[in-house]
Write a protein that holds these residues in place. Structure first.
Motif, PDB file in Angstrom:
ATOM      1  N   GLN A   1       0.835  -1.202   0.000  1.00 24.69           N
ATOM      2  CA  GLN A   1       0.000   0.000   0.000  1.00 24.69           C
ATOM      3  C   GLN A   1       0.878   1.264   0.000  1.00 24.69           C
ATOM      4  OE1 GLN A   1      -3.302  -0.452  -0.773  1.00 24.69           O
ATOM      5  NE2 GLN A   1      -2.531  -2.554  -0.796  1.00 24.69           N
TER       6      GLN A   1
ATOM      7  N   HIS B   1       1.472   3.148  -3.290  1.00 20.08           N
ATOM      8  CA  HIS B   1       0.467   3.964  -3.960  1.00 20.08           C
ATOM      9  C   HIS B   1       0.885   5.416  -4.114  1.00 20.08           C
ATOM     10  CE1 HIS B   1      -3.145   1.635  -4.693  1.00 20.08           C
ATOM     11  NE2 HIS B   1      -2.888   0.943  -3.602  1.00 20.08           N
TER      12      HIS B   1
ATOM     13  N   ASP C   1      -7.765  -5.514  -3.431  1.00 22.87           N
ATOM     14  CA  ASP C   1      -7.398  -4.448  -4.368  1.00 22.87           C
ATOM     15  C   ASP C   1      -7.677  -4.867  -5.810  1.00 22.87           C
ATOM     16  OD1 ASP C   1      -6.481  -2.663  -2.492  1.00 22.87           O
ATOM     17  OD2 ASP C   1      -4.342  -2.944  -2.919  1.00 22.87           O
ATOM     18  N   LYS C   2      -7.415  -6.134  -6.108  1.00 26.36           N
ATOM     19  CA  LYS C   2      -7.437  -6.566  -7.512  1.00 26.36           C
ATOM     20  C   LYS C   2      -8.653  -7.407  -7.878  1.00 26.36           C
ATOM     21  CE  LYS C   2      -3.365  -4.751  -7.940  1.00 26.36           C
ATOM     22  NZ  LYS C   2      -3.313  -3.371  -8.466  1.00 26.36           N
TER      23      LYS C   2
ATOM     24  N   HIS D   1     -12.797  -2.462  -3.509  1.00 20.62           N
ATOM     25  CA  HIS D   1     -11.572  -1.845  -2.986  1.00 20.62           C
ATOM     26  C   HIS D   1     -11.727  -0.349  -2.704  1.00 20.62           C
ATOM     27  CE1 HIS D   1      -9.528  -0.763  -7.135  1.00 20.62           C
ATOM     28  NE2 HIS D   1     -10.251   0.235  -6.691  1.00 20.62           N
TER      29      HIS D   1
HETATM   30  N1  HSO Z   1      -5.561  -0.052  -2.341  1.00 21.48           N
HETATM   31  C1  HSO Z   1      -6.336   0.730  -3.273  1.00 21.48           C
HETATM   32  C2  HSO Z   1      -6.868  -0.074  -4.418  1.00 21.48           C
HETATM   33  C3  HSO Z   1      -5.859  -0.731  -5.270  1.00 21.48           C
HETATM   34  N2  HSO Z   1      -4.575  -0.942  -4.984  1.00 21.48           N
HETATM   35  C4  HSO Z   1      -6.038  -1.292  -6.484  1.00 21.48           C
HETATM   36  C5  HSO Z   1      -3.993  -1.541  -5.996  1.00 21.48           C
HETATM   37  N3  HSO Z   1      -4.874  -1.786  -6.902  1.00 21.48           N
HETATM   38  C6  HSO Z   1      -7.507   1.379  -2.531  1.00 21.48           C
HETATM   39  O1  HSO Z   1      -8.136   0.523  -1.669  1.00 21.48           O
END
Ligand code: HSO
Ligand code: ZN
Length: 431
Positions: free
Chosen positions: A252, A255, A354-355, A361
Motif C-alpha cells: 500500500q 500507492h 485491491d485486484k 476496494h
Molecule cells: N488499495 C487501493 C486499491 C488498489 N490498490 C487497487 C492496488 N490496486 C484502494 O483501496
C-alpha cells in the motif's frame, strides 16, 4: 469500550508529523471549475482539458470504434484477468444485493408500512488517472451499479488514461464512456454539458481536486465517500511473519507518498523484525522511491500491552484496510468495529481485495471508517418507504396527528388528518 490515546502505547516508529495536504486555494479553484462547467458546458471542459491534461479530445465521448480498438489492443491475459475480477465482484455484489429485501408490515391494525429497494436511475463513475493505471478501478465502481440495475451508467476518465482502462470500463458494463478528468468531470456529471449527461449520483475515488469537487456538488447529486490515499494497518501478535507484514505494508505504501501504513503489535520482537524487514525489502523494490518515502513519512509501528489494547488502538485508527495477524485471527477480528475492510489471517492480503477477490476496494480512509463502510451495491440503490392505511388504521393514527398538529399550530396539517376521520362529512372539520 476501551478508550485509548497515544500516551497508552509505545512507538517503535513514529510518523514524521501530520501529513496534512492543506491547500487553501484548492476549494476556490474547484468552485471556479464547477461554475465554469455549469455556465459554459463543453467549452469549459475543452479549456480545462487543454490546461490540465494538455490535450483536448475531438469528442469527449469515446466512440464505438475507439472502444472496439481498445478491446482489440487489450492483451488477452489482461482481459481474462479483468473478466475474472469482474465475475468475482459481480458475484459478491449479487449476494449482497440479495440481503436487501423489500418489506411490508402491519405495525398496527390497518397501518401498513413498507420499503422497496429501488436502483438509482443514472450514475457517473469517476475512474482516476494517477501514478498507475489501476485496472481494477473501473471494475469496483461500475460492476456494482450494473448489479444494482441502474438504467444508465457512465464513466469518466482522464483523456490521457491508458486505452486498456477504456476497454475495462466497457467490459465492466459502462453504457457510455467519456474522456473528461479531474474536477471538471465531476462538475460535468453533476450538472450536465452538451456532451456529458447529468447523473443522479457520482462515485469513485480521485485526487484532491476530484474529492473537493464531489464535496461541492453533493446535494445536487449523491456521492459516495471521499476517498483519500490508500491506508493499511496491521494488528499482530508474536505468531505473525515479519516478511509477510513488510510485504503488505509496502504494497500500500507504493500507492502514494501520502499513503498511511502502520502496525500495532503485542510483540516487541515482531515490531523490530518488521522494521528491519521493511528496510530490507525496500532495497530492491522497483517502486521504493514512492513506497520508501511513504514509509519514512507516515509509517508507524506501535507496541500494545495486550490484545485488548491492540483492539482499542485498531478501533481508534479506523484504517481503510485492517489486517489481523494473530494466533486466533477470527477471535481478534470479531472484537474490532472500525475498519473499511477486514483481512482476517495471514493469507488475506489487501492485494487480493485491491485486484480481484470480489470485495470492493473503494473504502473509507482518514478514519471515515468510524462512520461508514465502503462502496457496495447498496450505494447504487435507494431504500424508500411507503405506507397505506385502511379504516382501522385511521382510527389509530388520525387523532394523535390531529392533536399534535393543533399543538404545533399547523392547522392545515390538522385538517388533513381530520378530513380522514369524517370523509363523508367534510363540514364536521373544525376551524
Ligand atoms: N488499495 C487501493 C486499491 C488498489 N490498490 C487497487 C492496488 N490496486 C484502494 O483501496
Ligand atoms: Zn492498493
Amino acid at each position: 469500550m476501551g478508550m485509548i490515546s497515544e500516551a497508552d502505547i509505545e512507538y517503535i516508529k513514529r510518523p514524521q508529523g501530520q501529513d496534512v495536504q492543506a491547500d487553501q486555494t484548492l476549494s476556490k479553484t474547484v468552485q471556479t471549475i464547477i461554475e465554469q462547467v455549469r455556465e459554459r458546458g463543453d467549452a469549459a471542459l475543452r479549456d480545462y482539458s487543454a490546461k490540465f491534461d494538455k490535450t483536448t479530445p475531438d469528442n469527449f465521448e469515446v466512440s464505438p470504434n475507439e472502444i472496439a480498438s481498445a478491446l482489440a489492443d487489450l492483451d488477452p491475459q489482461t482481459r481474462k484477468d479483468s473478466e475474472f475480477a469482474i465475475a468475482q465482484v459481480k458475484r459478491f455484489a449479487q449476494a449482497q444485493l440479495a440481503t436487501l429485501q423489500p418489506l411490508e408490515i402491519e405495525t398496527l391494525p390497518g397501518v401498513h408500512l413498507g420499503h422497496r429497494i429501488i436502483p438509482i436511475q443514472t450514475v457517473g463513475c469517476y475512474i482516476p488517472g494517477g501514478r498507475y493505471p489501476i485496472l481494477s478501478a473501473p471494475v469496483m465502481s461500475i460492476v456494482p451499479a450494473v448489479v444494482a440495475g441502474c438504467d444508465e451508467i457512465i464513466a469518466c476518465l482522464p483523456p490521457g488514461a491508458h486505452p486498456a482502462m477504456i476497454a475495462i470500463c466497457h467490459l465492466a458494463g459502462a453504457h457510455r464512456i467519456f474522456k473528461v478528468g479531474g474536477a471538471q468531470a465531476i462538475a460535468a456529471m453533476a450538472w450536465g454539458t452538451e456532451s456529458v449527461p447529468e447523473v443522479n449520483k457520482v462515485v469513485g475515488p480521485g485526487n484532491a481536486f476530484v474529492n473537493e469537487a464531489k464535496r461541492q456538488v453533493f446535494g445536487k447529486v449523491g456521492i459516495d465517500a471521499l476517498a483519500g490515499p490508500s491506508e493499511i494497518y496491521v494488528v499482530a501478535d508474536e505468531s505473525a511473519d515479519p516478511r509477510i507484514l513488510a510485504a503488505d505494508l509496502l504494497a500500500q505504501a507504493e500507492h502514494d507518498v501520502h499513503t498511511r501504513v502502520g502496525m500495532a503489535t503485542t510483540s516487541p520482537h515482531i515490531a523490530h523484525e518488521t522494521l528491519a524487514e521493511i528496510e530490507r525489502q525496500l532495497r530492491n523494490l522497483p517502486t521504493a522511491a514512492t513506497a520508501g518515502e511513504a514509509w519514512k513519512r507516515q509509517g508507524e509501528i506501535v507496541i500494545c500491552r495486550d490484545e485488548a489494547q491492540l483492539i482499542a488502538w485498531a478501533d481508534y485508527i479506523a484504517t481503510e484496510h485492517l489486517q489481523v495477524h494473530t494466533r486466533d485471527p477470527h477471535a481478534t477480528a470479531s472484537k474490532i468495529r472500525n475498519y473499511g475492510s477486514l483481512f482476517i489471517g495471514q493469507n488475506a492480503s489487501v492485494v487480493f481485495s485491491d485486484k480481484c477477490c470480489g470485495t470492493n476496494h473503494t473504502l473509507p480512509t482518514m478514519a471515515a471508517a468510524r462512520y461508514t463502510g465502503g462502496l457496495w451495491v447498496g450505494a447504487y440503490v435507494k431504500i424508500c418507504t411507503h405506507q397505506w392505511i385502511d379504516d382501522h388504521g385511521i382510527a389509530a393514527v388520525a387523532e394523535p396527528a390531529v392533536r399534535q398538529s393543533r399543538t404545533e399550530g399547523m392547522q392545515a396539517h390538522r385538517r388533513a388528518a381530520e378530513i380522514r376521520l369524517f370523509p363523508h362529512n367534510v363540514d364536521a372539520i373544525t376551524n
